[in-house]
Design an enzyme around this catalytic site. Structure first.
Site, PDB file in Angstrom:
ATOM      1  N   HIS A   1     -10.730  -4.940  -3.028  1.00 30.41           N
ATOM      2  CA  HIS A   1      -9.359  -5.129  -2.584  1.00 30.41           C
ATOM      3  C   HIS A   1      -9.366  -5.444  -1.090  1.00 30.41           C
ATOM      4  O   HIS A   1     -10.255  -5.040  -0.358  1.00 30.41           O
ATOM      5  CB  HIS A   1      -8.485  -3.911  -2.899  1.00 30.41           C
TER       6      HIS A   1
ATOM      7  N   ASP B   1       0.847  -1.187   0.000  1.00 32.44           N
ATOM      8  CA  ASP B   1       0.000   0.000   0.000  1.00 32.44           C
ATOM      9  C   ASP B   1       0.886   1.242   0.000  1.00 32.44           C
ATOM     10  O   ASP B   1       1.894   1.283   0.721  1.00 32.44           O
ATOM     11  CB  ASP B   1      -0.910  -0.010   1.232  1.00 32.44           C
ATOM     12  N   ILE B   2       0.535   2.254  -0.791  1.00 39.73           N
ATOM     13  CA  ILE B   2       1.366   3.467  -0.857  1.00 39.73           C
ATOM     14  C   ILE B   2       1.181   4.372   0.360  1.00 39.73           C
ATOM     15  O   ILE B   2       1.990   5.260   0.591  1.00 39.73           O
ATOM     16  CB  ILE B   2       1.134   4.261  -2.164  1.00 39.73           C
TER      17      ILE B   2
ATOM     18  N   ASN C   1     -13.324  -2.952   2.577  1.00 38.70           N
ATOM     19  CA  ASN C   1     -14.334  -1.903   2.719  1.00 38.70           C
ATOM     20  C   ASN C   1     -15.319  -2.009   1.559  1.00 38.70           C
ATOM     21  O   ASN C   1     -14.934  -2.374   0.450  1.00 38.70           O
ATOM     22  CB  ASN C   1     -13.671  -0.526   2.716  1.00 38.70           C
TER      23      ASN C   1
ATOM     24  N   HIS D   1      -7.105  -5.447   2.365  1.00 36.14           N
ATOM     25  CA  HIS D   1      -5.956  -4.902   3.075  1.00 36.14           C
ATOM     26  C   HIS D   1      -5.424  -5.982   4.012  1.00 36.14           C
ATOM     27  O   HIS D   1      -6.172  -6.506   4.845  1.00 36.14           O
ATOM     28  CB  HIS D   1      -6.363  -3.689   3.915  1.00 36.14           C
TER      29      HIS D   1
ATOM     30  N   VAL E   1     -11.562   3.067  -3.739  1.00 39.41           N
ATOM     31  CA  VAL E   1     -11.282   2.548  -5.075  1.00 39.41           C
ATOM     32  C   VAL E   1     -12.309   1.452  -5.344  1.00 39.41           C
ATOM     33  O   VAL E   1     -12.389   0.489  -4.584  1.00 39.41           O
ATOM     34  CB  VAL E   1      -9.843   1.987  -5.188  1.00 39.41           C
TER      35      VAL E   1
END
Length: 114
Positions: free
Chosen positions: A100, A30-31, A87, A102, A96
């Site tokens: 996805h 993750d950025i 989420n 996390h 987004v």
């Protein structure tokens, strides 16, 4: 899908720090990490939200959790513990619209999360 940042990562149009990839999923750092280890696991197939998962996607979703377990073991956080978070939609914190997961670990995580 043309504007989906995760689809662009899957297509190789955007560079990311990939830590795992196979024919179904890709995982990358993750950025904006929220923990010492914070990776994202995404399906290569574009699925906007959890609500959009179809019956045909069940094997893919199970595979994502297998990948999460593999990465946690490979990164040395499996035994201490980790969290997998998804989420869904605006009120759920999704920003987004490509599902996805996390994978968070490397520190004691609090509950409730937020």
């Amino acid at each position: 899908m043309e504007e989906c940042i995760f689809c662009k990562i899957v297509a190789g149009e955007i560079n990311s720090d990939i830590i795992y990839e196979d024919d179904k999923v890709i995982a990358f750092k993750d950025i904006n990490p929220e923990a010492p280890l914070h990776n994202l696991i995404i399906p290569k197939k574009h699925i906007p939200t959890l609500v959009d998962i179809k019956e045909d996607d069940k094997e893919l979703i199970g595979h994502i959790y297998w990948v999460a377990s593999k990465i946690a073991k490979d990164e040395g956080i499996a035994e201490d513990g980790f969290r997998v978070v998804t989420n869904c939609n605006k009120a759920g914190g999704q920003t987004v619209y490509h599902i996805h997961y996390h994978l968070l670990g490397g520190r004691n995580l609090q509950w409730p999360p937020g």
